[in-house]
Design a protein around this motif. Structure first.
Motif, PDB file in Angstrom:
ATOM      1  N   ALA A 270       0.804  -1.228   0.000  1.00 30.36           N
ATOM      2  CA  ALA A 270       0.000   0.000   0.000  1.00 30.36           C
ATOM      3  C   ALA A 270       0.838   1.280   0.000  1.00 30.36           C
ATOM      4  CB  ALA A 270      -0.981  -0.005   1.169  1.00 30.36           C
ATOM      5  N   PRO A 271       1.833   1.382  -0.902  1.00 30.10           N
ATOM      6  CA  PRO A 271       2.603   2.624  -0.958  1.00 30.10           C
ATOM      7  C   PRO A 271       1.714   3.784  -1.380  1.00 30.10           C
ATOM      8  CG  PRO A 271       3.054   1.303  -2.887  1.00 30.10           C
ATOM      9  CD  PRO A 271       2.206   0.457  -1.969  1.00 30.10           C
ATOM     10  N   GLU A 272       2.056   4.979  -0.911  1.00 28.02           N
ATOM     11  CA  GLU A 272       1.201   6.141  -1.137  1.00 28.02           C
ATOM     12  C   GLU A 272       1.845   7.243  -1.966  1.00 28.02           C
ATOM     13  OE1 GLU A 272      -1.063   6.131   3.147  1.00 28.02           O
ATOM     14  OE2 GLU A 272       1.016   6.796   3.072  1.00 28.02           O
ATOM     15  N   ILE A 273       3.158   7.359  -1.942  1.00 29.95           N
ATOM     16  CA  ILE A 273       3.832   8.512  -2.533  1.00 29.95           C
ATOM     17  C   ILE A 273       4.586   8.090  -3.798  1.00 29.95           C
ATOM     18  CG2 ILE A 273       5.536  10.337  -2.099  1.00 29.95           C
ATOM     19  CD1 ILE A 273       4.792  10.102   0.884  1.00 29.95           C
ATOM     20  N   PRO A 274       4.130   8.573  -4.954  1.00 30.88           N
ATOM     21  CA  PRO A 274       4.729   8.138  -6.226  1.00 30.88           C
ATOM     22  C   PRO A 274       6.242   8.305  -6.322  1.00 30.88           C
ATOM     23  CG  PRO A 274       2.769   9.462  -6.636  1.00 30.88           C
ATOM     24  CD  PRO A 274       3.034   9.519  -5.156  1.00 30.88           C
ATOM     25  N   PRO A 275       6.826   9.448  -5.912  1.00 37.13           N
ATOM     26  CA  PRO A 275       8.279   9.557  -6.055  1.00 37.13           C
ATOM     27  C   PRO A 275       9.060   8.527  -5.234  1.00 37.13           C
ATOM     28  CG  PRO A 275       7.318  11.728  -5.815  1.00 37.13           C
ATOM     29  CD  PRO A 275       6.228  10.727  -5.531  1.00 37.13           C
ATOM     30  N   ASN A 276       8.537   8.115  -4.078  1.00 34.47           N
ATOM     31  CA  ASN A 276       9.215   7.066  -3.306  1.00 34.47           C
ATOM     32  C   ASN A 276       9.232   5.760  -4.087  1.00 34.47           C
ATOM     33  OD1 ASN A 276       9.939   8.539  -1.047  1.00 34.47           O
ATOM     34  ND2 ASN A 276       8.054   8.081   0.030  1.00 34.47           N
ATOM     35  N   THR A 277       8.083   5.383  -4.616  1.00 34.43           N
ATOM     36  CA  THR A 277       8.011   4.135  -5.385  1.00 34.43           C
ATOM     37  C   THR A 277       8.864   4.229  -6.636  1.00 34.43           C
ATOM     38  OG1 THR A 277       5.826   3.654  -4.485  1.00 34.43           O
ATOM     39  CG2 THR A 277       6.441   2.504  -6.503  1.00 34.43           C
ATOM     40  N   GLY A 278       8.895   5.383  -7.273  1.00 34.92           N
ATOM     41  CA  GLY A 278       9.757   5.567  -8.444  1.00 34.92           C
ATOM     42  C   GLY A 278      11.225   5.414  -8.095  1.00 34.92           C
ATOM     43  N   SER A 279      11.639   5.976  -6.976  1.00 37.32           N
ATOM     44  CA  SER A 279      13.034   5.835  -6.537  1.00 37.32           C
ATOM     45  C   SER A 279      13.368   4.383  -6.208  1.00 37.32           C
ATOM     46  CB  SER A 279      13.299   6.712  -5.312  1.00 37.32           C
ATOM     47  OG  SER A 279      13.203   8.066  -5.654  1.00 37.32           O
ATOM     48  N   ILE A 280      12.426   3.698  -5.595  1.00 32.68           N
ATOM     49  CA  ILE A 280      12.632   2.284  -5.266  1.00 32.68           C
ATOM     50  C   ILE A 280      12.700   1.459  -6.543  1.00 32.68           C
ATOM     51  CG2 ILE A 280      11.565   0.281  -4.140  1.00 32.68           C
ATOM     52  CD1 ILE A 280      10.519   2.408  -2.020  1.00 32.68           C
ATOM     53  N   ALA A 281      11.895   1.805  -7.532  1.00 30.12           N
ATOM     54  CA  ALA A 281      11.957   1.110  -8.822  1.00 30.12           C
ATOM     55  C   ALA A 281      13.337   1.283  -9.460  1.00 30.12           C
ATOM     56  CB  ALA A 281      10.865   1.633  -9.756  1.00 30.12           C
ATOM     57  N   ARG A 282      13.878   2.479  -9.362  1.00 32.36           N
ATOM     58  CA  ARG A 282      15.221   2.725  -9.912  1.00 32.36           C
ATOM     59  C   ARG A 282      16.254   1.869  -9.175  1.00 32.36           C
ATOM     60  NH1 ARG A 282      17.993   8.607 -10.345  1.00 32.36           N
ATOM     61  NH2 ARG A 282      15.797   9.172 -10.398  1.00 32.36           N
ATOM     62  N   LEU A 283      16.132   1.790  -7.840  1.00 35.08           N
ATOM     63  CA  LEU A 283      17.006   0.926  -7.050  1.00 35.08           C
ATOM     64  C   LEU A 283      16.893  -0.526  -7.515  1.00 35.08           C
ATOM     65  CD1 LEU A 283      18.759   0.362  -4.404  1.00 35.08           C
ATOM     66  CD2 LEU A 283      16.547  -0.043  -3.315  1.00 35.08           C
ATOM     67  N   CYS A 284      15.675  -0.977  -7.736  1.00 31.36           N
ATOM     68  CA  CYS A 284      15.455  -2.356  -8.178  1.00 31.36           C
ATOM     69  C   CYS A 284      16.098  -2.611  -9.542  1.00 31.36           C
ATOM     70  CB  CYS A 284      13.961  -2.667  -8.215  1.00 31.36           C
ATOM     71  SG  CYS A 284      13.224  -2.783  -6.568  1.00 31.36           S
TER      72      CYS A 284
END
Length: 152
Positions: A4-18
């Motif tokens: 249940a992530p809420e903040i798009p830039p956090n998920t985007g940064s995590i996607a880049r990490l992945c």
């Protein structure tokens, strides 16, 4: 894995990490944004085609498809440090939403597998989600002793 992530830039940064670490990204709905969100895409830049992304309708959907997978949950309310966990390939690193963390009932069921990133300052309750994920992902990968991980 983000529940249940809420903040798009956090998920985007995590996607880049992945993408950078060849780490699969699991997202468990509800999401606080659309996967087409421009802020999500901007934070992940042009790395999205290189992200092994899996999306689940809810926690039950994920568990039905991944029975027996070892989980490591992370919470600011845990008592054991993330460095005390034994990580292995195939394990899932489970993080909650930015404002609520993981559901209490999920933490209760998996109490023995829940860890914290210690924070010494009494002025800080928790770390930014993308920072927390980065810390744990790199610690887990370090334990795998991967050839690409060394810079020599």
């Amino acid at each position: 894995m983000l529940v249940a992530p809420e903040i798009p830039p956090n998920t985007g940064s995590i996607a880049r990490l992945c993408a950078a670490t060849y780490t699969r990204l699991h997202l468990v709905r509800p999401l606080g944004f659309s996967l087409d969100d421009r802020y999500l895409k901007r934070a992940g830049l042009d790395y999205w085609p290189h992200v092994d992304l899996h999306v689940y309708d809810d926690w039950a959907h994920f568990r039905a498809l991944h029975r027996g997978v070892r989980l490591h949950l992370f919470s600011a309310r845990a008592n054991q440090s993330y460095v005390e966990a034994s990580y292995a390939p195939g394990d899932r690193l489970v993080f909650g939403s930015e404002t609520r963390g993981l559901p209490r009932e999920l933490l209760a069921v998996h109490a023995a597998d829940t860890r914290v990133i210690p924070i010494d300052s009494p002025h800080v309750r928790s770390l930014n989600l993308s920072n927390a994920v980065s810390i744990v992902v790199y610690e887990a990968l370090r334990r795998f002793d991967l050839d690409w991980f060394r810079l020599d």
